[in-house]
Scaffold this motif. Structure first.
Motif, PDB file in Angstrom:
ATOM      1  N   LYS A 113       0.827  -1.214   0.000  1.00 19.32           N
ATOM      2  CA  LYS A 113       0.000   0.000   0.000  1.00 19.32           C
ATOM      3  C   LYS A 113       0.857   1.258   0.000  1.00 19.32           C
ATOM      4  CE  LYS A 113      -3.515   2.494   2.663  1.00 19.32           C
ATOM      5  NZ  LYS A 113      -4.277   2.565   3.932  1.00 19.32           N
ATOM      6  N   ARG A 114       1.887   1.261   0.842  1.00 22.17           N
ATOM      7  CA  ARG A 114       2.740   2.454   0.937  1.00 22.17           C
ATOM      8  C   ARG A 114       3.602   2.633  -0.308  1.00 22.17           C
ATOM      9  NH1 ARG A 114       3.977   2.691   7.533  1.00 22.17           N
ATOM     10  NH2 ARG A 114       1.734   2.841   8.005  1.00 22.17           N
ATOM     11  N   GLN A 115       3.968   1.545  -0.953  1.00 22.03           N
ATOM     12  CA  GLN A 115       4.705   1.662  -2.210  1.00 22.03           C
ATOM     13  C   GLN A 115       3.820   2.262  -3.292  1.00 22.03           C
ATOM     14  OE1 GLN A 115       6.142  -2.335  -2.787  1.00 22.03           O
ATOM     15  NE2 GLN A 115       7.580  -2.187  -1.067  1.00 22.03           N
ATOM     16  N   ASP A 116       2.554   1.835  -3.342  1.00 22.20           N
ATOM     17  CA  ASP A 116       1.611   2.407  -4.315  1.00 22.20           C
ATOM     18  C   ASP A 116       1.413   3.896  -4.045  1.00 22.20           C
ATOM     19  OD1 ASP A 116       1.276  -0.003  -5.578  1.00 22.20           O
ATOM     20  OD2 ASP A 116      -0.576  -0.530  -4.523  1.00 22.20           O
ATOM     21  N   GLU A 117       1.219   4.260  -2.771  1.00 25.45           N
ATOM     22  CA  GLU A 117       1.019   5.668  -2.414  1.00 25.45           C
ATOM     23  C   GLU A 117       2.243   6.503  -2.782  1.00 25.45           C
ATOM     24  OE1 GLU A 117      -1.922   5.108   1.506  1.00 25.45           O
ATOM     25  OE2 GLU A 117       0.269   5.161   1.743  1.00 25.45           O
TER      26      GLU A 117
END
Length: 841
Positions: free
Chosen positions: A229-233
């Motif tokens: 999720k944080r990589q996508d964000e």
């Protein structure tokens, strides 16, 4: 006659008799004075925290609204926080109880956190209970010393020093290549405590453990989800700032890192506002220095025989290699050479002018001393991983943590390569607070695979040395200055870091080399390493500079008498070898060559044992070995200069016993060496050198500070005392009915006077042996003080991972040597220890 190493007899495994185990009183660490003051001034402290919390929530609520109005890229709706806590008693994981995720630990009790609760409700509730003195944890907020408002802290603690220095001059349109790190920590509760056996049955305890294991497995799944999720964000944020993700993501146990390209405007937004960010550095091209001078003519014709098919591989990560070189070609595994440097031709040759860099390094692996005999047998294969371009620079598309992963996976998985030599370091000293991304990536791969990295300490620049000398800081005092500390990634805990010592001396009317033979080289960077670990572990001959004796004290061209003889590239002309070697880049591969010989002789053993044996073979120079040990010796020499013969074989006067096992936290393994009566007769007084080396590995993580917070667990060793029986030693280390008073009452027992020791105020002051993944100590004992048994206990401890079933591999080496060659030891010790005893309790 060369003699084999012996097996160290493993006697017993049991639960460690910790001084803080069940039924024993643990030392209670008192709160800091500031925490006590906060309790006494409850209203003042509570109101201050309350006010700052309100300011922060108001600022960030407005900031999120403004971003939407201005059309700025979305950022995760989480408030970044900078807190100072009582460093003596506050566990960083306790931030969870304040509704705050820990992002990273800093020095002096400072913590970077983030809260997805935009009202900070849980934090406010803690403060309210503190003010009202309510509940069991009514004083917890006293340990929260401060909540820092504003954003200056983000610049001071997230930016590298070089970026911080030019922050105010950064133009919005300027393009930056940055290495960044993002936290994604998932808390796992502590392993279940058995408690009183009368209160809970074995079945009930196993059920507790089973539930805990389910929570741990879920935490791993949650980590994957959070990281994705944080990589996508992050990617969306970078793209909206018209930036680019250059590298892959490199995972740690509690974070991930990557290399990006972004504008100055994007950089400012990222640093000031992105809540899970904890580190930003500008791209370092890692340009390597190379010194060249007078060259000798080519060697005469030699008969060179290449390695055997199953001889070990050494992967040289460098500027490429001249693979058809007359001294190298028969040892080059050229079917598997790779260039990671961007070019159309995929050139793997060493294009660095002046004789190359990688070619010299490869030659130093194969030829610690260039041959004088007509016939030569090479015993290892050289694999060529080219990562530096013709200017000896690493291009920005190569992100070192990602590069390490790719190279290691390729060579280790496909070809079984276990030894990697990387004579590449940053030109600056390592970060002292947190393990760097580059170093941690090497440690992580070393944990996951059976490999060993060899890295030099790095070199001081000529101009830097000249400035020290001309400003009144003499050789070798400047080597102990903070600015002379080892370079990144030489602080990697699982790598072997190698410094340089002088191999010769030079002096005439005008010039003089800095050091004498076996003194530290003028350019070698020194330890200690991160968290006061012993770095470098080893030194090897790497040459020395020559300086003017009068005038401006300029460093002149080096002389052959104080340089080392190396293979050199002939691609740009010049001879096949020259005496022009100066640098830690060329001392490190000599260690790789010894490791390769260890692998050739013991192909089934682990690299942990290779490390243990090479460290066990090391010794300080004779002029300091028999003197009083000093911290400066460890900083300059580590454990000393390795010796191929001591590492691989024994003599009638020296015997080495080895073993390798896995250990879990709170376990202890006991080893016993039976000493023959001929070695310990009362009337004799031989000098016996006793050496012990332990190596181990565990899982690293990046966001915390300190040796025992970086590793999932740690291991150390304990020895029996002089006059202590095996049974008494077992009772002292293995859980049972041992009474501390028994030890205090036995006046016949005497601690062995180990040189370094594990107390910061014992042995060598200000260093702890057990704060290292390589732990060597030694003592010279009179033979008539020895008793019939010498015991070593290996103890496992928890780090950040509280799973008591997790295992840490280790290797142990114990040596006895009659240093004056006045009594033969090997055969009698071999006979005494022919039968191994093993008991599990």
């Amino acid at each position: 006659m060369a003699l084999d190493h012996l097996s160290l007899p493993h006697r017993i495994t049991g639960l460690y008799n910790s001084p803080y185990g069940p039924g024993k009183r643990a030392v209670v660490v008192p709160p800091s004075p500031e925490t006590l003051t906060n309790i006494e001034n409850r209203e003042v402290h509570g109101n201050s925290l309350e006010e700052k919390t309100s300011v922060i929530t108001g600022e960030w609520t407005n900031a999120f609204e403004e971003r939407k109005e201005l059309g700025l890229p979305n950022i995760p709706e989480s408030i970044p926080l900078f807190l100072q806590v009582d460093p003596k008693i506050f566990n960083p994981d306790s931030l969870k109880s304040f509704g705050i995720e820990i992002i990273s630990e800093e020095d002096d009790g400072f913590l970077i956190g983030a809260s997805a609760d935009l009202n900070l409700s849980t934090l406010k509730d803690k403060i309210d209970k503190f003010l009202k003195e309510e509940g069991k944890f009514r004083n917890t907020a006293s340990q929260l010393w401060d909540i820092v408002t504003g954003k200056q802290w983000r610049l001071d603690h997230i930016l590298s020093k070089s970026l911080l220095k030019k922050w105010d001059e950064i133009d919005d349109s300027e393009i930056f290549v940055l290495d960044i790190a993002i936290a994604c920590f998932i808390h796992v509760p502590a392993y279940p405590n058995r408690g009183n056996e009368e209160e809970i049955s074995e079945e009930q305890f196993e059920e507790k453990v089973s539930r805990w294991e389910e929570k741990k497995q879920k935490a791993q799944i949650d980590w994957d989800d959070v990281a994705l999720k944080r990589q996508d964000e992050l990617e969306k944020f970078i793209n909206e700032h018209k930036g680019e993700l250059i590298s892959s993501y490199v995972d740690s146990a509690d974070s991930f890192s990557c290399r990006i390209e972004i504008s100055g405007l994007g950089l400012k937004d990222l640093v000031l506002n992105y809540p899970y960010l904890f580190e930003v550095e500008e791209y370092d091209n890692l340009k390597q220095s190379i010194s060249i001078d007078d060259e000798l003519k080519e060697l005469g014709k030699l008969e060179i025989n290449g390695p055997e098919y199953d001889d070990p591989n050494v992967c040289v990560i460098d500027s490429g290699i001249q693979e058809n070189h007359v001294l190298l070609e028969k040892a080059i595994d050229n079917d598997h050479s790779i260039s990671y440097v961007k070019n159309k031709e995929n050139i793997v040759s060493d294009l660095v002018v002046g004789g190359g860099h990688g070619t010299r390094v490869a030659g130093a692996v194969l030829y610690p001393k260039l041959p004088t005999a007509r016939e030569i047998k090479l015993n290892s294969w050289i694999q060529n991983a080219r990562v530096l371009d013709a200017n000896n620079i690493m291009q920005p598309n190569l992100y070192p943590p990602d590069l390490m992963k790719d190279i290691i996976e390729h060579y280790n998985e496909s070809y079984g390569t276990r030894i990697f030599n990387m004579s590449i370091t940053s030109r600056k000293g390592h970060i002292t607070t947190r393990m760097s991304k580059w170093a941690e990536s090497i440690d992580r791969q070393s944990w996951e695979r059976d490999i060993v990295f060899v890295i030099p300490t790095g070199n001081l620049k000529k101009k830097q040395i000249e400035n020290y000398v001309n400003n009144g800081t003499d050789y070798a005092d400047y080597l102990l200055l903070r600015k002379s500390r080892i370079s990144n990634p030489s602080q990697s805990l699982f790598s072997l870091t190698v410094g340089s010592i002088c191999n010769g001396e030079y002096e005439d009317d005008d010039l003089k080399s800095f050091g004498e033979i076996e003194f530290p080289s003028a350019f070698t960077r020194t330890g200690l390493g991160i968290w006061d670990s012993i770095k470098p572990e080893l030194v090897e001959y790497g040459g020395d500079y020559v300086i003017e004796k009068i005038g401006a004290n300029r460093i002149a061209s080096q002389k052959q008498e104080s340089s080392i003889h190396l293979v050199r590239s002939t691609l740009n002309g010049g001879p096949a070898t020259s005496i022009d070697g100066i640098g830690t880049s060329f001392s490190a591969p000599k260690v790789s060559g010894i490791l390769a010989e260890l692998q050739r002789l013991f192909p089934e053993e682990s690299t942990l044992l290779y490390k243990a044996l090479i460290i066990q073979s090391a010794r300080w120079p004779s002029r300091i070995f028999n003197g009083v040990a000093r911290l400066s010796f460890l900083r300059l020499y580590g454990y000393g200069l390795p010796n191929l013969e001591r590492a691989t074989t024994n003599t009638d006067y020296r015997v080495t016993l080895v073993n390798s096992l896995n250990i879990s936290p709170k376990e202890a393994d006991i080893y016993e060496v039976k000493l023959p009566e001929s070695m310990r007769r009362v009337g004799d007084s031989f000098d016996i050198l006793v050496e012990v080396t332990l190596t181990f590995k565990a899982i690293p993580r990046r966001t915390r500070v300190g040796f025992r917070s970086y590793l999932s667990g740690w291991v150390d060793w304990h020895s029996s005392k002089l006059g202590e029986s095996t049974d008494a030693f077992e009772k002292r280390l293995i859980a049972g009915d041992y009474n501390l008073e028994d030890e205090e009452d036995d006046i016949n027992q005497e601690n062995i006077p180990w040189t370094i020791q594990s107390r910061s105020n014992g042995g060598v002051n200000n260093v702890k042996l057990n704060s290292n993944t390589v732990q060597k100590d030694w003592a010279i004992l009179k033979s008539n003080k020895l008793t019939e048994n010498f015991c070593i206990g290996i103890v496992g401890h928890t780090g950040w991972d509280k799973d008591l079933k997790s295992e840490m591999p280790y290797s142990i080496a114990v040596s006895f040597e009659a240093i004056n060659k006045d009594i033969e030891l090997y055969n009698e010790i071999r006979i005494e220890n022919a039968i191994e005893i093993q008991v599990d309790v």
